[in-house]
Design a protein around this motif. Sequence first.
Motif, PDB file in Angstrom:
ATOM      1  N   GLU A   1       0.829  -1.205   0.000  1.00  0.00           N
ATOM      2  CA  GLU A   1       0.000   0.000   0.000  1.00  0.00           C
ATOM      3  C   GLU A   1       0.862   1.254   0.000  1.00  0.00           C
ATOM      4  N   ALA A   2       1.964   1.239   0.769  1.00  0.00           N
ATOM      5  CA  ALA A   2       2.860   2.394   0.788  1.00  0.00           C
ATOM      6  C   ALA A   2       3.507   2.602  -0.572  1.00  0.00           C
TER       7      ALA A   2
ATOM      8  N   VAL B   1       4.220   5.658  -5.409  1.00  0.00           N
ATOM      9  CA  VAL B   1       4.541   5.611  -6.832  1.00  0.00           C
ATOM     10  C   VAL B   1       3.427   6.240  -7.666  1.00  0.00           C
ATOM     11  N   ILE B   2       2.184   5.917  -7.359  1.00  0.00           N
ATOM     12  CA  ILE B   2       1.055   6.363  -8.184  1.00  0.00           C
ATOM     13  C   ILE B   2       0.293   7.499  -7.515  1.00  0.00           C
TER      14      ILE B   2
ATOM     15  N   GLN C   1      -3.856   2.957 -13.110  1.00  0.00           N
ATOM     16  CA  GLN C   1      -2.444   3.170 -12.791  1.00  0.00           C
ATOM     17  C   GLN C   1      -2.105   2.608 -11.411  1.00  0.00           C
ATOM     18  N   ARG C   2      -2.992   2.816 -10.446  1.00  0.00           N
ATOM     19  CA  ARG C   2      -2.764   2.294  -9.103  1.00  0.00           C
ATOM     20  C   ARG C   2      -2.727   0.764  -9.123  1.00  0.00           C
ATOM     21  N   ARG C   3      -3.609   0.157  -9.906  1.00  0.00           N
ATOM     22  CA  ARG C   3      -3.585  -1.298 -10.009  1.00  0.00           C
ATOM     23  C   ARG C   3      -2.281  -1.762 -10.644  1.00  0.00           C
ATOM     24  N   ALA C   4      -1.802  -1.050 -11.649  1.00  0.00           N
ATOM     25  CA  ALA C   4      -0.527  -1.406 -12.270  1.00  0.00           C
ATOM     26  C   ALA C   4       0.624  -1.260 -11.288  1.00  0.00           C
ATOM     27  N   GLY C   5       0.588  -0.215 -10.442  1.00  0.00           N
ATOM     28  CA  GLY C   5       1.637  -0.061  -9.442  1.00  0.00           C
ATOM     29  C   GLY C   5       1.629  -1.182  -8.425  1.00  0.00           C
TER      30      GLY C   5
ATOM     31  N   PRO D   1       2.576  12.291  -9.054  1.00  0.00           N
ATOM     32  CA  PRO D   1       1.913  12.818  -7.846  1.00  0.00           C
ATOM     33  C   PRO D   1       2.898  13.573  -6.976  1.00  0.00           C
ATOM     34  N   ARG D   2       2.371  14.471  -6.177  1.00  0.00           N
ATOM     35  CA  ARG D   2       3.213  15.314  -5.335  1.00  0.00           C
ATOM     36  C   ARG D   2       3.763  14.542  -4.160  1.00  0.00           C
ATOM     37  N   TRP D   3       4.920  14.983  -3.695  1.00  0.00           N
ATOM     38  CA  TRP D   3       5.520  14.477  -2.463  1.00  0.00           C
ATOM     39  C   TRP D   3       5.208  15.450  -1.344  1.00  0.00           C
ATOM     40  N   GLU D   4       4.708  14.930  -0.250  1.00  0.00           N
ATOM     41  CA  GLU D   4       4.475  15.782   0.915  1.00  0.00           C
ATOM     42  C   GLU D   4       5.814  16.105   1.581  1.00  0.00           C
TER      43      GLU D   4
END
Length: 504
Positions: free
Chosen positions: A84-85, A90-91, A127-131, A417-420
Amino acid sequence: MSKPILRVAAGDASGRTARPVTPATPGPSNRSNGLDAAQYGGRLTSFVPAAQHINALISSSGRTVTTRARYLRRNNGYVKAAAEAWKGDVIGTGFTPTVGDEALKALYNRWTWQADAEGVLDFEGMQRRAGDEGFVVGECFIRRRPRFPQDSLEVPVQLQFLPSEQCPAQHNGTAPGGNPIVQGIEYDRTVRDRRVAYWFHRGNPTDPTPGDLDPTTLVRVPARDVIHVFDPSEAGQRRGVCQFAAGIVPAWLLDVYEDAELDRKKVAALHAFFFFRPDLPDAENESIAPPPPITLRPGSTVTLPPGWDARPSTPADVGGAFEAFMFRALLRLCAALGVPYPLVTGDFSKVNFSSIRAQFIAYRRRVEAFQHAVIVFQLCRTVWRWFVEAAALAGRPELAPYRTELSAILDVPWQPPRWEWVDPLKDVKAEKEAVDGLHKPLSAVWEGLGEDPAANKARIEADLAWVKSLRDKGYLPPDKAAGAGAPPPAGGNQDGAEGGAATE
């Protein structure tokens, strides 16, 4: 007998003296006369790995590795947290193309809601599923599905997600045209390593759900209609493999060990008792009838029959070394998973700001490499080309400016996606100093935040124009940066007038 070899004595710089040196006699077979890593004796007696390429290993063992990885993804808490992380970093909310044409961008955004052939996810969800599949299994496939105009889609094309099991890595042979098929991939027999088609089962062979498709039937799909998403670790690798393959065994053994410790604590918490007659030898205690059943409750007082005594069980505890052992074992597991320890375990007690920042910098580099080399290069670029081609063939007016030369719009950058920020205040100051010192463009800061620089610039200009209109109408005090002595706007209030005169 071999002749002695003349060699200059050590330390004799003049070279005048020499002494005969006899060649060394070979030692025992388990002694190292070269590289220790090449020896087969002593500690390395059982270390005899097979000299096979990754393709041969995937063909023989890939199915077992995939099955075990999927099991751990569903049932092991640490592997699930790592997956999950990884998927979230990644996505995240998905990659978006940086398109200056607002009409074309709006068309793409509407199409992403219809992109999934199953109608379950949007393109960002795919995309999330691919990641996730890339982390757990190491690969997945995306198939282009052209649609008819009467299907009422914004753009007549959709994407079908195919798991790794649907393209059998054990399928080898020769295609009807004479091309070789290796691990489910058909190659051009005249051009080495050129993929021309993929062979897929009609359905997932691991899914026993009844349907109208025979999952054992193989279908040939041209390579131009398939995206193979995978991150090869060796040259010539054809299929993907689980990214945490090195952590499958530690994850399983650690799971079994933790279950055993939980059972041990469970038994210890039961406070079991053994009843016996202290006045009788052990042999007679075993043969006599037990006392009547006794129910123990918290705070209860029990009177035993005459002559009977009770002895509580004392199961071994986990001991004080349990936490230290688990910490080291989890560090090893996290190294194999490739995800920082706090994200896998949720334990932030053993990190400080400096250590967690160092961990996340290295982790982000790995994530960014996967984002650009795999997700953007393999998946997003090809999907965008499919989208543009289908929109052009459908005669969409948004593609009219590029109809004579589609290549002008095919090569677009993709925004990850952005990095916090770890410490927002410090990071914002650092970014500001980098921009003020001309070490970094402002657009790069926006991109690091997951924002489209062109869209961000337009929004900021619109906001500034809106604020200016509010100041002109007197709803806001005038801008102090405009200079001292600026007259207050007509109809302005007393606060606005004071704001215009109180500049220094």
